[in-house]
Design a protein around this motif. Structure first.
Motif, PDB file in Angstrom:
ATOM      1  N   UNK A 207       0.823  -1.210   0.000  1.00 21.93           N
ATOM      2  CA  UNK A 207       0.000   0.000   0.000  1.00 21.93           C
ATOM      3  C   UNK A 207       0.864   1.269   0.000  1.00 21.93           C
ATOM      4  N   UNK A 208       0.609   2.176  -0.927  1.00 22.78           N
ATOM      5  CA  UNK A 208       1.354   3.421  -0.963  1.00 22.78           C
ATOM      6  C   UNK A 208       0.557   4.473  -1.736  1.00 22.78           C
ATOM      7  N   UNK A 209       1.048   5.723  -1.720  1.00 22.39           N
ATOM      8  CA  UNK A 209       0.288   6.813  -2.298  1.00 22.39           C
ATOM      9  C   UNK A 209       0.085   6.645  -3.803  1.00 22.39           C
ATOM     10  N   UNK A 210       1.071   6.001  -4.467  1.00 17.07           N
ATOM     11  CA  UNK A 210       0.981   5.864  -5.919  1.00 17.07           C
ATOM     12  C   UNK A 210      -0.274   5.096  -6.353  1.00 17.07           C
ATOM     13  N   UNK A 211      -0.729   4.189  -5.494  1.00 13.82           N
ATOM     14  CA  UNK A 211      -1.930   3.408  -5.836  1.00 13.82           C
ATOM     15  C   UNK A 211      -3.137   4.340  -5.963  1.00 13.82           C
ATOM     16  N   UNK A 212      -3.282   5.211  -4.976  1.00 11.83           N
ATOM     17  CA  UNK A 212      -4.379   6.186  -5.020  1.00 11.83           C
ATOM     18  C   UNK A 212      -4.267   7.097  -6.232  1.00 11.83           C
ATOM     19  N   UNK A 213      -3.035   7.531  -6.533  1.00  8.67           N
ATOM     20  CA  UNK A 213      -2.836   8.434  -7.673  1.00  8.67           C
ATOM     21  C   UNK A 213      -3.228   7.750  -8.984  1.00  8.67           C
ATOM     22  N   UNK A 214      -2.832   6.476  -9.108  1.00  9.47           N
ATOM     23  CA  UNK A 214      -3.150   5.748 -10.349  1.00  9.47           C
ATOM     24  C   UNK A 214      -4.653   5.568 -10.501  1.00  9.47           C
ATOM     25  N   UNK A 215      -5.305   5.201  -9.396  1.00  8.81           N
ATOM     26  CA  UNK A 215      -6.760   5.009  -9.470  1.00  8.81           C
ATOM     27  C   UNK A 215      -7.462   6.317  -9.849  1.00  8.81           C
ATOM     28  N   UNK A 216      -6.975   7.388  -9.271  1.00  9.76           N
ATOM     29  CA  UNK A 216      -7.568   8.702  -9.570  1.00  9.76           C
ATOM     30  C   UNK A 216      -7.385   9.062 -11.044  1.00  9.76           C
ATOM     31  N   UNK A 217      -6.178   8.748 -11.561  1.00 11.53           N
ATOM     32  CA  UNK A 217      -5.897   9.067 -12.974  1.00 11.53           C
ATOM     33  C   UNK A 217      -6.845   8.287 -13.888  1.00 11.53           C
ATOM     34  N   UNK A 218      -7.081   7.022 -13.551  1.00  6.77           N
ATOM     35  CA  UNK A 218      -7.986   6.201 -14.351  1.00  6.77           C
ATOM     36  C   UNK A 218      -9.404   6.785 -14.289  1.00  6.77           C
ATOM     37  N   UNK A 219      -9.820   7.128 -13.065  1.00  8.73           N
ATOM     38  CA  UNK A 219     -11.169   7.676 -12.880  1.00  8.73           C
ATOM     39  C   UNK A 219     -11.345   8.966 -13.702  1.00  8.73           C
TER      40      UNK A 219
END
Ligand code: ATP
Ligand code: MG
Length: 487
Positions: free
Chosen positions: A440-452
């Motif tokens: 778990x790290x911040x990049x996961x959230x960033x990637x999901x946000x980019x996809x959204x």
């Protein structure tokens, strides 16, 4: 109001139960009268469910005699402490429901100053009618055989009904001081029936307003909800304000009242604006909580009000400030603290959004975001926001409504294309962690946000395949390498 002569009254009371009541009263040798709201509503041609009867004698004894006649289909409940009895039986109108008649002995009441619980004694019909709240509620119709259908109108209730007036039978100061709940009922009837409050009665409201403090919040909210549900609720709120009751029972709403001028610039009176919005919503929906959302939509304005030399008056973030005020208001007013509260909070919080979208270019992504956040309440939100356009400037109003039509079109279009009410991201955090062998790290959230963002802005389709390709590309830009090369 319709004109009802004795013959017509007999026809209106053709349901067998009225003759049965009169017959039982004759046998007991007591006088019995239909009273209160049921009689009033016959004249006003309003539907009325509960029937109230006054007996000059024992109401309980008459109800028991009637129960004996009606047999098993009738149910009797006796409330000895109150000297009342209720009889229910299958409705004669052929509906599936049951009808209820409440019997009470004619009474005389005297009050002490600090309670609305009177000392009650047996009294005459006149005693009983004079303790009633308003002349239009103090009419009686005799049910005994010889006088069946005869109207008793001791306080010119019929005249007041013709003139559309709310007035008390006796001195209004006494009536309101004895039982201050009657002040709420006064305003509620004015609002429900669109009647005017007679001048002396209105002045007595002002003089006695403070006494509302001895009334329980449960009783107050019942009346307030009836005002909110009336055909033009603004009538009731204007009367509450005129009577001086509003600051006592609902200070946050009273705080919306008034206009401030600085350097020749005035803001609108948010109280009257709110009432206009409430009336607009009331024309289109009977939903109590949608109406509450309309009443509270600008409740945050007084706390967010600022004077800015360049912009003039501003109410920045009043929707969010208002949203936070809803729960404390609901708690104090004793409104429900369940999903109905959350619904009102949501509408108050989102009420600026459609207008902001309509003010600019109506993009896919903005409308999708709105759909996502409003979920199943999107239609109610749109109704509230359209009702909120109260501009007197015809051109401005037209432009907003036109843009609103665009927002609605786009909403319908997007809803048909993809169901954003229940949208979930095709890429999960789990998939990202497995693909790159990371925790778990911040990049996961960033990637999901980019996809959204990419999907909502229609840059890629809403499919797993497209979303994964896009995610890998973005991850590459961040310097992430997949564990095993993907094709
Ligand atoms: P509705 O049932 O539509 O709310 P209503 O007039 O029938 O209106 P109820 O509360 O059912 O109101 O009361 C029946 C009658 O009892 C009234 O019409 C009135 O005559 C009398 N009444 C009710 N509450 C009071 C009160 N607080 N003070 C004096 N009289 C009252
Ligand atoms: Mg009633």
């Amino acid at each position: 109001m319709r004109d009802i002569g004795r013959e017509q009254m007999r026809e209106l009371l053709s349901a067998p139960v009225f003759r049965q009541i009169g017959g039982a009263a004759d046998e007991l040798g007591v006088e019995c009268f239909l009273v209160g709201g049921y009689v009033r509503d016959l004249f006003l041609e309003r539907p009325s469910k509960d029937i109230d009867c006054v007996v000059v004698g024992s109401g309980i004894a008459l109800a028991q005699a009637l129960k004996a006649k009606m047999g098993r289909k009738a149910h009797l409940s006796v409330f000895r402490n109150f000297g009342t009895a209720q009889l229910t039986f299958p409705s004669s109108a052929g509906e599936n429901g049951r009808q209820a008649v409440e019997f009470v002995g004619a009474r005389r009441e005297s009050y002490s100053r600090d309670s609305r619980k009177p000392i009650v004694e047996d009294g005459t019909l006149e005693d009983d009618l004079s303790r009633r709240d308003f002349t239009i509620n103090a009419l009686a119709v005799c049910l005994n055989h010889d006088r069946f259908g005869e109207l008793v109108d001791l306080f010119e209730g019929l005249l007041d009904m013709e003139d559309g007036l709310i007035a008390t039978p006796l001195d209004p100061d006494t009536t309101f001081s004895d039982d201050p709940l009657r002040m709420m009922r006064c305003v509620r009837f004015a609002s429900q029936l669109r009647f005017r409050i007679e001048d002396e009665t209105q002045e007595a409201l002002v003089r006695n307003a403070e006494r509302i403090k001895i009334i329980s919040q449960e009783r107050i909210i019942d009346e307030l909800n009836k005002i909110v549900l009336s055909p033009r609720p603004s009538i009731g709120f204007v009367e509450l304000s005129r009577a001086g009751l509003l600051p006592l029972i609902f200070p946050e709403l009273a705080a919306l009242e008034g206009v401030e001028v600085r350097n020749g610039r005035a803001h609108k009176d948010n109280f009257y604006h709110t009432l206009e919005v409430l009336d607009n919503v009331a024309q289109r929906s009977d939903d109590l909580y949608l109406r509450w959302a309309a009443l509270l939509h600008d409740i945050g304005k007084p706390r967010s009000k600022r004077w800015e030399p360049q912009a003039g008056w501003t109410f920045k973030n009043h929707n969010y400030i208002g949203q936070k005020m809803v729960a404390p208001i609901f708690r104090r007013l004793k409104l429900p603290l369940d999903e109905r509260l959350h619904y009102v909070e949501k509408l108050v919080g989102l009420h600026m959004r459609p207008i902001a979208i309509a003010d600019e270019e109506v993009t896919d992504s903005a409308v999708r975001r709105l759909l996502f956040e409003a979920g199943e309440d999107i239609d109610d939100l749109m109704m509230l926001c359209e009702a909120d356009i109260t501009s007197k400037n015809a051109e401005r109003k037209h432009r907003f409504l036109e843009n609103f039509r665009l927002v609605r079109e786009k909403l319908a279009d997007l809803q048909a294309r993809d169901n954003y009410r229940t949208w979930t991201n095709p890429i999960t955090g789990e998939e990202i962690m497995q693909t790159f062998g990371i925790g778990p790290c911040r990049q996961i959230g960033d990637l999901k946000q980019a996809v959204k963002d990419a999907i909502w802005e229609s840059r890629i389709p809403n499919t797993h395949e497209a979303a994964r390709a896009y995610m890998l590309e973005k991850a590459g830009e961040m310097g992430l390498e997949p564990l095993t090369p993907t094709d």
